[in-house]
Design an enzyme around this catalytic site. Structure first.
Site, PDB file in Angstrom:
ATOM      1  CG  ASN A  94      -2.052   0.958   1.146  1.00  0.00           C
ATOM      2  OD1 ASN A  94      -2.247   1.603   0.115  1.00  0.00           O
ATOM      3  ND2 ASN A  94      -2.804   1.088   2.222  1.00  0.00           N
ATOM      4  CG  HIS A 148     -11.950  -3.320  10.521  1.00  0.00           C
ATOM      5  ND1 HIS A 148     -11.051  -2.564   9.812  1.00  0.00           N
ATOM      6  CD2 HIS A 148     -11.290  -4.437  10.890  1.00  0.00           C
ATOM      7  CE1 HIS A 148      -9.895  -3.210   9.752  1.00  0.00           C
ATOM      8  NE2 HIS A 148     -10.021  -4.355  10.388  1.00  0.00           N
ATOM      9  NE  ARG A 165      -9.827  -2.426  13.615  1.00  0.00           N
ATOM     10  CZ  ARG A 165      -9.053  -1.773  12.746  1.00  0.00           C
ATOM     11  NH1 ARG A 165      -7.832  -2.220  12.474  1.00  0.00           N
ATOM     12  NH2 ARG A 165      -9.478  -0.687  12.136  1.00  0.00           N
ATOM     13  CE1 TYR A 212      -5.717   2.043  10.848  1.00  0.00           C
ATOM     14  CE2 TYR A 212      -6.537   1.176  12.928  1.00  0.00           C
ATOM     15  CZ  TYR A 212      -6.210   1.005  11.594  1.00  0.00           C
ATOM     16  OH  TYR A 212      -6.431  -0.201  11.006  1.00  0.00           O
ATOM     17  CG  ASP A 263      -4.797  -1.698  14.853  1.00  0.00           C
ATOM     18  OD1 ASP A 263      -3.725  -1.469  15.451  1.00  0.00           O
ATOM     19  OD2 ASP A 263      -4.863  -1.935  13.633  1.00  0.00           O
ATOM     20  CG  HIS A 276      -2.594   1.878  13.178  1.00  0.00           C
ATOM     21  ND1 HIS A 276      -1.893   2.670  12.321  1.00  0.00           N
ATOM     22  CD2 HIS A 276      -3.077   0.866  12.425  1.00  0.00           C
ATOM     23  CE1 HIS A 276      -1.954   2.157  11.092  1.00  0.00           C
ATOM     24  NE2 HIS A 276      -2.666   1.057  11.139  1.00  0.00           N
ATOM     25  CD  GLU A 302      -4.156  -5.011  14.687  1.00  0.00           C
ATOM     26  OE1 GLU A 302      -5.280  -5.537  14.879  1.00  0.00           O
ATOM     27  OE2 GLU A 302      -3.812  -4.547  13.590  1.00  0.00           O
ATOM     28  CD  GLU A 360      -1.288  -3.642  10.697  1.00  0.00           C
ATOM     29  OE1 GLU A 360      -2.236  -4.239  11.232  1.00  0.00           O
ATOM     30  OE2 GLU A 360      -1.380  -2.518  10.198  1.00  0.00           O
ATOM     31  NE  ARG A 406      -2.708  -7.514  13.223  1.00  0.00           N
ATOM     32  CZ  ARG A 406      -3.666  -7.586  12.300  1.00  0.00           C
ATOM     33  NH1 ARG A 406      -4.407  -8.677  12.205  1.00  0.00           N
ATOM     34  NH2 ARG A 406      -3.874  -6.571  11.487  1.00  0.00           N
ATOM     35  CG  HIS A 408      -2.655  -6.674   7.970  1.00  0.00           C
ATOM     36  ND1 HIS A 408      -1.838  -5.907   7.181  1.00  0.00           N
ATOM     37  CD2 HIS A 408      -3.612  -5.843   8.416  1.00  0.00           C
ATOM     38  CE1 HIS A 408      -2.278  -4.665   7.148  1.00  0.00           C
ATOM     39  NE2 HIS A 408      -3.356  -4.596   7.894  1.00  0.00           N
ATOM     40  CG  ASP A 468      -4.015  -2.018   2.695  1.00  0.00           C
ATOM     41  OD1 ASP A 468      -4.700  -1.389   3.516  1.00  0.00           O
ATOM     42  OD2 ASP A 468      -3.083  -2.773   3.022  1.00  0.00           O
ATOM     43  CD  GLU A 516      -7.398  -6.601   9.724  1.00  0.00           C
ATOM     44  OE1 GLU A 516      -6.215  -6.880   9.464  1.00  0.00           O
ATOM     45  OE2 GLU A 516      -7.760  -5.463  10.086  1.00  0.00           O
ATOM     46  CD1 TRP A 551      -2.119   7.709  10.401  1.00  0.00           C
ATOM     47  CD2 TRP A 551      -1.733   5.777   9.361  1.00  0.00           C
ATOM     48  NE1 TRP A 551      -3.317   7.226   9.958  1.00  0.00           N
ATOM     49  CE2 TRP A 551      -3.113   6.031   9.320  1.00  0.00           C
ATOM     50  CE3 TRP A 551      -1.242   4.590   8.794  1.00  0.00           C
ATOM     51  CZ2 TRP A 551      -4.031   5.161   8.709  1.00  0.00           C
ATOM     52  CZ3 TRP A 551      -2.126   3.737   8.189  1.00  0.00           C
ATOM     53  CH2 TRP A 551      -3.510   4.023   8.142  1.00  0.00           C
TER      54      TRP A 551
END
Ligand code: EZ4
Ligand code: CO
Length: 402
Positions: free
Chosen positions: A37, A122, A147, A159, A210, A212, A236, A262, A283, A312, A316, A339, A402
């Protein structure tokens, strides 16, 4: 049988996908996903310029030797670009093997170890109320594991929470968007979110969250501890994943299960995490971590330490990766959860597939190979468009993960 031809398809039915097609001299072809991605063309050119010339005329059944050739033989090993390209080749070769032997790929990996693949979806909302509505909606669809992410009071964006009613789709066309972050506000909010979700939905539903990669080890330890009463399935990416030792601090403070991987792409990235039992779920994906040949070794190593998988599965990664993941998940013993972010209609049309969702579980289908195809004519209608993942800064402007 020999590899006769290989080509890279880049298309963008809503978002960018890189697909490798390997064709053999007896007319069988296989597909592999090499989508990274926001960095798609780096993998595409690594494949076209450097990898494809080296695999022509090889025996496509030699998945181990070809994998070693692309890893050890390249001198410059590891990294997301290299490992995604290697994965695309490996995935396509296992697809060919399955088709040549007239059996689904899961049979080549040990056969079925379970009836179906438990997946999580999600749910999200601008606030706790909306997030709960979305949990209800997904539970209604049959999901057994959800999630949950919600907007944070005082922050414009965060996020996992889309703007408006659209599904969450990381990466936007144009240059990277930037948003602001406050760990303090986040840590105050998340326990309230899960207290409310448990209160409304009871104890049966599996709940995941998550972080992130945005916390420090001790901040993650605090969050894990505060979430213990709500018995999450996992927390996560509490901290940036490359600092493996950081997970020790989290582990010493909380029994909330931890998942990461991930963004990782090699067994060496999870070696310490697994052998020290600092995580519960690995993951890594087939696409970003070198394909079946590599991920099977990671899973087998993890099995010794009671670490399970939780691949994961974002939008994407293409349906080729989703199909591959489901074969893998069905076959390995220490599967944990998969996921599942459903692709848009256009993507599903470009990649017709046999896999399906039913009552909280997914099934790869029982046809030969991976059970996924690429409609190249249709794909040509969706040309590549540059897109980036967002960039994050703290409230004072400091660049953050991020
Ligand atoms: O941000 O796949 O758990 N899922 C995630 C994803 C990732 C994207 C990045 O490309 O963290 O939404
Ligand atoms: Co994640």
């Amino acid at each position: 049988m020999k590899i006769k031809h290989a080509s890279v398809n880049i298309c963008s039915p809503g978002r960018n996908f890189v697909t490798l097609k390997i064709e053999t001299d007896d007319g069988i072809y296989g597909l592999g996903d090499g989508t990274l991605n926001g960095r798609e063309l780096a993998v595409a050119s690594y494949l076209s310029e450097h990898v494809i010339p080296c695999i022509l005329n090889r025996d496509p059944f030699q998945t181990e030797d070809i994998w070693q050739y692309l890893y050890r033989g390249a001198y410059w090993r590891r990294g997301p670009v290299t490992m995604s390209a290697t994965a695309a080749v490996d995935m396509a070769l296992w697809d060919i093997k399955g088709k040549a032997l007239n059996t689904p790929v899961y049979n080549l990996l040990g056969g079925r170890s379970r009836d179906g693949v438990l997946v999580y979806c999600h749910a999200h909302g601008a606030d706790i109320e909306e997030a709960c509505d979305d949990v209800a909606r997904h539970r209604e669809m049959g999901y057994k594991a959800i999630r949950v992410q919600s907007g944070i009071p005082g922050l414009d964006a965060t996020y996992g929470v889309p703007k408006g009613a659209l599904p969450y789709e990381p990466a936007e066309r144009g240059l990277p968007p930037e948003s602001r972050w406050s760990t303090e506000k986040y840590l105050l909010h998340v326990p309230k979110l899960f207290a409310r979700v448990r209160e409304q939905f009871g104890d049966d539903l599996h709940l995941l969250h998550d972080c992130h990669h945005r916390l420090s080890p001790i901040e993650a330890a605090r969050l894990g501890k505060e979430l213990e009463p709500f018995h999450l399935f996992w927390m996560e990416d509490p901290v940036p994943a490359e600092f493996q030792e950081g997970f020790r601090v989290i582990r010493e403070h909380t029994t909330t299960p931890i998942a990461t991987g991930e963004v990782l792409n090699s067994i060496w990235d999870v070696h310490d995490l697994i052998r020290n039992q600092w995580i519960d779920y690995a993951r890594l994906t087939l696409t970003h971590a070198g394909g079946f040949t590599a991920l099977k070794k990671i899973a087998d190593f993890a099995e010794l330490y009671h670490v399970r998988t939780g691949c994961h599965g974002p939008t994407d990664l293409s349906p080729v990766c989703m199909a591959a993941a489901l074969h893998f998940d069905l076959a390995i013993h220490n599967f944990g959860i998969q996921e599942h972010m459903p692709h848009n209609k256009e993507t599903d049309e470009v990649f017709p597939h046999a896999y399906r969702f039913e009552d909280g579980f997914m099934f790869p289908g029982d046809g030969p190979g991976l059970g996924v195809d690429l409609d190249e004519k249709l794909a040509a209608k969706y040309p590549y468009q540059r897109a980036y993942l967002p960039v994050l800064r703290k409230l004072d402007g400091t660049l953050w993960d991020w």
